[in-house]
Design a protein around this motif. Structure first.
Motif, short mmCIF file in Angstrom:
data_model
loop_
_atom_site.label_atom_id
_atom_site.label_comp_id
_atom_site.label_asym_id
_atom_site.label_seq_id
_atom_site.Cartn_x
_atom_site.Cartn_y
_atom_site.Cartn_z
N VAL A 97 -1.51 10.01 43.23
CA VAL A 97 -2.32 10.62 42.17
C VAL A 97 -3.42 9.63 41.74
O VAL A 97 -4.60 10.01 41.60
CB VAL A 97 -1.46 11.03 40.95
CG1 VAL A 97 -2.34 11.55 39.82
CG2 VAL A 97 -0.44 12.10 41.35
N GLU A 131 -0.88 15.51 37.17
CA GLU A 131 -1.73 15.88 38.30
C GLU A 131 -3.18 15.75 37.84
O GLU A 131 -3.48 15.81 36.65
CB GLU A 131 -1.43 17.32 38.77
CG GLU A 131 -1.67 18.37 37.70
CD GLU A 131 -0.98 19.69 38.03
OE1 GLU A 131 -0.29 19.80 39.06
OE2 GLU A 131 -1.14 20.64 37.22
N ASN A 195 0.40 18.88 41.66
CA ASN A 195 1.65 18.18 41.95
C ASN A 195 2.79 19.20 41.86
O ASN A 195 2.59 20.32 41.37
CB ASN A 195 1.84 17.04 40.93
CG ASN A 195 2.75 15.94 41.44
OD1 ASN A 195 3.48 16.11 42.43
ND2 ASN A 195 2.71 14.80 40.77
N GLY A 203 3.39 22.42 39.02
CA GLY A 203 2.12 21.84 38.56
C GLY A 203 1.07 22.90 38.29
O GLY A 203 0.37 22.85 37.27
#
Ligand SMILES: [Zn+2]
Length: 374
Positions: A97, A131, A195, A203
């Motif tokens: 990330v 995310e 994510n 996510g």
């Protein structure tokens, strides 16, 4: 008769050579000069562009599509695979990330993160997850946007190269092209790298839960800023490279294609079909090697949380239910989903999906290259 026939035959011969010369060389040469076009070997040009005349606007769009870089697409996939399978909840997922965010920032984007809670299976303790997304803010209508998505998490113990570094890199490569200082967009375009897809689309569901109600709200009032522009369409990319037929063959199938799916059983099915058609047409016009097909059983991907709210489609190497679900990709969720597993013919299927999405969104959002001096 002899004296008449021979000149006629020769005239016809010369005419036919002229006609061949007119139709063959220019197109073929122009395509072979483009470094983003693959060596097709025995495959031959597929004639995707055949018969479609370009308007001035189409040619302008092609200039943007030509800025996509095949080697850069591969490098982004390689960059993501350095973190292994990026399984959610792991340090390598968090590092990935960060890496994605660093790339987006290096191209000039301001990035944001979605923070949400996820409860791992077998636990009753929610844990924090994150995310990242970035936005190309529209110049004319910043309060409306298209969302381009892919999931950066993976599983299987390999490198999750195809599922879904291939889609994540696709969205990032489009973001890179659109970040150029001479590129303007009328509407906003958001790049979302989800994510927790592999655990149940957590996510993307978190994004919809947190932000659906904020659409189109100017904040602060009078600022011209829209933290969540109104959604016009959501285009997801998940498993982009492998179409080796089924039964599976060693090489990319000669009839490999980009599968554009919408969900017939959704509130926005009609609007989603129209969005899918825009992508199908963009592929025919602007993709270099692989055609696209459209079908109506989108499933198991991050466009699902959006499909009752806004036009939503997914692009894939195979139809999820009929092909992927019937083991069309032997590397799916396996330790063999590695960067080195894939050949250039595979990477190029993903790259053609990038060309498809960029061309479509360029038209839909109103993207153009601004001539210098303006
Ligand atoms: Zn996936």
């Amino acid at each position: 008769m002899r004296n008449f026939n021979i000149p006629l035959a020769r005239t016809l011969q010369i005419l036919s050579i002229l006609v061949l010369w007119l139709f063959l060389p220019s197109g073929v040469d122009a395509q072979q000069e483009n470094p983003n076009r693959p060596e097709l070997g025995d495959r031959g040009l597929r004639g995707i562009l055949g018969g479609v005349e370009f308007t001035v606007a189409d040619s302008a769009r092609q200039q943007l599509v030509d800025r996509l870089d095949f080697e850069n697409y591969k490098e982004l996939i390689r960059g993501l695979t350095q973190f292994g399978d990026r399984e959610q909840g792991t340090a390598r997922n968090a590092a990935a990330v960060d890496w994605i965010e660093d790339q987006l920032r290096s191209w000039g984007y301001e990035t944001e993160r979605i923070h949400y809670q996820y409860t791992p299976r077998g636990s009753d303790q929610p844990e924090p997850r994150e995310e990242v997304f970035a936005t190309k803010v529209g110049d004319g209508m910043p309060g409306e946007m298209y969302i381009l998505g892919a999931h950066m998490d993976g599983r299987g113990g390999g490198e999750a190269a195809n599922d879904d570094a291939s889609g994540t890199a696709l969205v990032m490569e489009i973001a890179r092209v659109l970040a150029a200082p001479d590129v303007g967009s009328n509407r906003s375009i958001r790049f979302a790298l989800w994510n927790n897809e592999e655990t149940g689309l957590n996510g993307s569901y978190a994004y919809v839960e947190q932000r659906a109600s904020r659409q189109g709200v100017e904040d602060p009032v009078g600022s011209g800023r829209y933290p969540e522009p109104t959604w016009l369409g959501m285009i997801q990319h998940d498993m982009m490279m492998w179409d080796h037929g089924n039964p599976v063959t060693y090489n990319q199938a000669l009839d490999a294609d980009v599968d554009i799916e919408f969900q017939l059983n959704s509130e926005m099915a009609q609007e989603s079909a129209v969005l899918a058609l825009a992508l199908l047409n963009a592929n025919r016009m602007h993709a270099s090697d692989y055609p696209a097909v459209m079908s109506n059983a989108m499933s198991n991907t991050d466009s699902t949380p959006f499909m009752d709210l806004v036009a939503s489609v997914s692009l894939r190497e195979n139809r999820r239910l009929y092909e992927t679900g019937n083991r069309a990709n032997p590397h799916w969720h396996q330790p063999s989903d590695l960067f080195v597993t894939f050949s250039d013919a595979d990477f190029r299927l993903g790259f053609n999906a990038a060309q498809t999405t960029l061309a479509a969104v360029t038209k839909l959002a109103g993207v153009e290259i601004i001539p210098s001096g303006n």
